[in-house]
Write a protein that holds these residues in place. Structure first.
Motif, PDB file in Angstrom:
ATOM      1  N   GLU A   1      74.891  43.825   0.619  1.00 48.40           N
ATOM      2  CA  GLU A   1      75.364  43.046  -0.249  1.00 48.40           C
ATOM      3  C   GLU A   1      76.953  42.623  -0.679  1.00 48.40           C
ATOM      4  OE1 GLU A   1      71.606  43.437  -1.969  1.00 48.40           O
ATOM      5  OE2 GLU A   1      73.756  44.514  -2.307  1.00 48.40           O
TER       6      GLU A   1
ATOM      7  N   GLY B   1      76.560  38.085  -6.431  1.00 49.33           N
ATOM      8  CA  GLY B   1      75.209  38.138  -6.456  1.00 49.33           C
ATOM      9  C   GLY B   1      75.010  39.672  -6.637  1.00 49.33           C
TER      10      GLY B   1
ATOM     11  N   ASN C   1      74.351  40.618 -12.261  1.00 47.80           N
ATOM     12  CA  ASN C   1      73.927  40.057 -13.805  1.00 47.80           C
ATOM     13  C   ASN C   1      75.248  39.926 -14.577  1.00 47.80           C
ATOM     14  OD1 ASN C   1      71.336  39.629 -11.990  1.00 47.80           O
ATOM     15  ND2 ASN C   1      72.147  38.147 -11.874  1.00 47.80           N
TER      16      ASN C   1
ATOM     17  N   LEU D   1      68.714  43.892  -9.843  1.00 46.56           N
ATOM     18  CA  LEU D   1      68.599  42.574  -9.252  1.00 46.56           C
ATOM     19  C   LEU D   1      67.347  41.686  -9.288  1.00 46.56           C
ATOM     20  CD1 LEU D   1      71.149  42.957  -6.374  1.00 46.56           C
ATOM     21  CD2 LEU D   1      71.780  41.904  -8.903  1.00 46.56           C
TER      22      LEU D   1
END
Lengths: 145, 145
Positions: free
Chosen positions: B19, B75, B78, B93
């Motif tokens: 990511e 992302g 959190n 996640l």
DNA sequence: AGACATAATTAGAACTATTCTAATTATGTT
DNA sequence: AACATAATTAGAATAGTTCTAATTATGTCT
């Protein structure tokens, strides 16, 4: 900025419910509560302050905070938090969650489907005691709701 | 203050997932992310700062905030808010909610029952688009969990 | 009603988490 | 290596809320 959901509302002041037992109902607390009853748009402490000042220009912001705390502590209102934004206040005492429409900014109270509660869908260890639960949602309502 | 759930953890740094594409992986961001991976107790920015300083004494608190924001924006982590307390950060996640045990203060990740999601129990208008949803619970876990 | 103890209100200072500013440093690219 | 851009940094600034200490209001007891 925030709208009003437009429900029929009691005229407050005269109609303060019996939960008030144990809370000294001062002019300031009555006025703060009345402001919340009359416009249920989940105002911040500062917005409440502004509204109360219309009727009671001498009230202080500290008192508004004190009154809101007292009303929350006595279970007459709820504190609503979206992220770390300023707390908002809500007179709806029925079980519900909060949905903010990202288009209008309006916060709506959302109920549960009949007979449902959040814990129905959660993997909570058996025997867990839930004391406080807050669910906030942001998103877009369908066109024309 | 907060404990660690004690799960098996990757050794981080070497194992940063894909990511990360689009995020410039600086020493500071890598270190902040690594600290979060290694101790998944939902630390505050300030706690992350303290932990990062062990390896990187020259880092500034502003950088920790910047790094956390960047990781959230991409992302990789959190942000978790309980009321208006300082934000906490979470590397999990998968869809989950947060439960704080009032006895120990420990924050646990709670999953949904198989095939369930929160919106199953909510009276959302048909066609509502949910963009952000946060559920936090406080309470007491049964003895011996 | 008057006196008392207690609690609420007030203005302003203080606090805290976070964001901003402006300067410096690092990064990736030509 | 030179450049443009983005990240880091220290410190100042901000914003929501809480605290402090003084004043005022409230309810109770006689």
């Amino acid at each position: 900025m925030l709208g009003n959901d437009g429900e029929a509302l009691p005229t407050a002041a005269k109609e303060i419910p019996p939960e008030l037992q144990g809370l000294r109902m001062t002019k300031q607390r009555r006025e703060v509560y009345s402001v919340l009853l009359h416009n249920r748009d989940h105002p911040t402490a500062n917005e409440v302050f502004g509204r109360v000042q219309a009727d009671m220009p001498s009230i202080s912001l500290a008192t508004v905070y004190n009154c809101l705390d007292a009303l929350v502590d006595h279970g007459l209102i709820n504190r609503v938090n979206f992220d770390r934004e300023p707390s908002r206040f809500c007179v709806n005492l029925t079980p519900h969650v909060h949905f903010q429409d990202k288009k209008s900014g309006v916060i709506h109270d959302l109920s549960f489907k009949d007979g449902c509660q959040i814990t129905d869908v959660l993997d909570l260890p058996n025997g867990t005691e839930v004391s406080e639960l807050e669910l906030t949602i942001r998103g877009f309502l369908p066109k024309g709701s």
